[in-house]
Design a protein around this motif. Sequence first.
Motif, PDB file in Angstrom:
ATOM      1  N   VAL A   1       0.845  -1.187   0.000  1.00  0.00           N
ATOM      2  CA  VAL A   1       0.000   0.000   0.000  1.00  0.00           C
ATOM      3  C   VAL A   1       0.887   1.246   0.000  1.00  0.00           C
ATOM      4  O   VAL A   1       1.886   1.296   0.710  1.00  0.00           O
ATOM      5  N   GLN A   2       0.549   2.206  -0.841  1.00  0.00           N
ATOM      6  CA  GLN A   2       1.247   3.491  -0.847  1.00  0.00           C
ATOM      7  C   GLN A   2       0.510   4.430   0.090  1.00  0.00           C
ATOM      8  O   GLN A   2      -0.615   4.830  -0.202  1.00  0.00           O
ATOM      9  N   ILE A   3       1.137   4.748   1.201  1.00  0.00           N
ATOM     10  CA  ILE A   3       0.477   5.587   2.199  1.00  0.00           C
ATOM     11  C   ILE A   3       0.734   7.057   1.872  1.00  0.00           C
ATOM     12  O   ILE A   3       1.882   7.472   1.693  1.00  0.00           O
ATOM     13  N   VAL A   4      -0.324   7.825   1.765  1.00  0.00           N
ATOM     14  CA  VAL A   4      -0.199   9.233   1.405  1.00  0.00           C
ATOM     15  C   VAL A   4      -0.464  10.147   2.592  1.00  0.00           C
ATOM     16  O   VAL A   4       0.166  11.168   2.754  1.00  0.00           O
TER      17      VAL A   4
ATOM     18  N   GLU B   1      -5.446   8.272   3.718  1.00  0.00           N
ATOM     19  CA  GLU B   1      -5.352   8.225   2.257  1.00  0.00           C
ATOM     20  C   GLU B   1      -4.224   7.280   1.863  1.00  0.00           C
ATOM     21  O   GLU B   1      -3.066   7.475   2.254  1.00  0.00           O
ATOM     22  N   ALA B   2      -4.566   6.283   1.098  1.00  0.00           N
ATOM     23  CA  ALA B   2      -3.568   5.319   0.645  1.00  0.00           C
ATOM     24  C   ALA B   2      -4.092   4.646  -0.616  1.00  0.00           C
ATOM     25  O   ALA B   2      -5.298   4.689  -0.899  1.00  0.00           O
ATOM     26  N   TYR B   3      -3.175   4.073  -1.388  1.00  0.00           N
ATOM     27  CA  TYR B   3      -3.552   3.418  -2.640  1.00  0.00           C
ATOM     28  C   TYR B   3      -2.881   2.058  -2.749  1.00  0.00           C
ATOM     29  O   TYR B   3      -1.784   1.869  -2.217  1.00  0.00           O
TER      30      TYR B   3
END
Lengths: 207, 207
Positions: B64-67, B81-83
């Motif tokens: 997961v890319q944590i934003v 927010e994550a993708y």
Amino acid sequence: MVIRYPNGKPYHTNRDKPGAKKQGAKKSLTHKNRGMRLEDDINQSIEYYRKTNQAIIHKKPTPVQIVNVDYPKRSAAKITEAYFRKASTTDYNGIYKGHYIDFEAKETKNKTSFPLKNFHQHQIDHMKQCVDQGGIVFVILYFSKLQKHYYFKAKDLFIYWDNQFKESKKKSIPLSEIKKLGIAIQIEISPRIPFLPVIDKIIQNND
Amino acid sequence: MVIRYPNGKPYHTNRDKPGAKKQGAKKSLTHKNRGMRLEDDINQSIEYYRKTNQAIIHKKPTPVQIVNVDYPKRSAAKITEAYFRKASTTDYNGIYKGHYIDFEAKETKNKTSFPLKNFHQHQIDHMKQCVDQGGIVFVILYFSKLQKHYYFKAKDLFIYWDNQFKESKKKSIPLSEIKKLGIAIQIEISPRIPFLPVIDKIIQNND
């Protein structure tokens, strides 16, 4: 001096970037960044080893409990609520010359001993299981103030770990003993933390 | 019949629960759930093997890319927010009797062939690297309509994968060839997908 992009935004190297914008308590931010340098150095090293086909080791993704996901039309799924979970294993594993490799990298600001609280019981349990199966299992201990890295066998770590609950009650491993039992790794440019030559020695000595 | 908790909320078994409340496009939900049964069965199997100290294999966390992260006072950090990121490896790896184990589990509703589109180039690349280092690398192919699982060596998969870009252009592996090259795994209760006996054969034949 702060280096700035043409648009005025400050330039951050990857090392400065924690990968996530933070809000709220500043303490967490500081805590979160602790260890980023070591992590970056390890990541650069395993990437170098992968690219040169010497060893295939990856860092495991951060385990996250996903609670809520939005699926907007025509764009990527967005996770809107998630929480960090405790890892049930070490951070790094892979393969080198047919051997299963499993390790964890930890750092301390201490100058004379390495606190055992850097590890968790489930990580120790996992490392024990991997040792039992014949894996090459170790920790990289980094003394940040001394700028010294040590390869420390999991088997040796277990002794200190288990002893803290028994007679000794010692909550850390003295540096003097790490120097004796472990192997110092001299930092280089690429890979920054050359740990494969150490593993070669371990394999040679059938250790 | 829907079973309900005393508070009226419906009871879901782990199998029903996708691990995330979904919003928006229904298609994504269906797509996301496809393969959950297989994943559950594999997870149950590796857990069984870990608990009985037969093999130490874990599923890697979803990358997961944590934003954005909130740090509310006095409660756990909340990712807001994550993708989802693409995995750069296979889902499963670990150690068995000193051997590095690496695999991926995939399913199809097809009845006569297994579509290669279930795999990605980076997964194939990763598996090739692990084979080169001497790992035991394979895929578990599940034909859901036939309820059949096959152990299929990565080396064999590579041939079909590479051929799709060359003369054959075939985008799938015929079931007849999977039956010939692979090894059928009979489903059991515990572990549900007993793949270790197959690996024993592979080790025995030095394959």
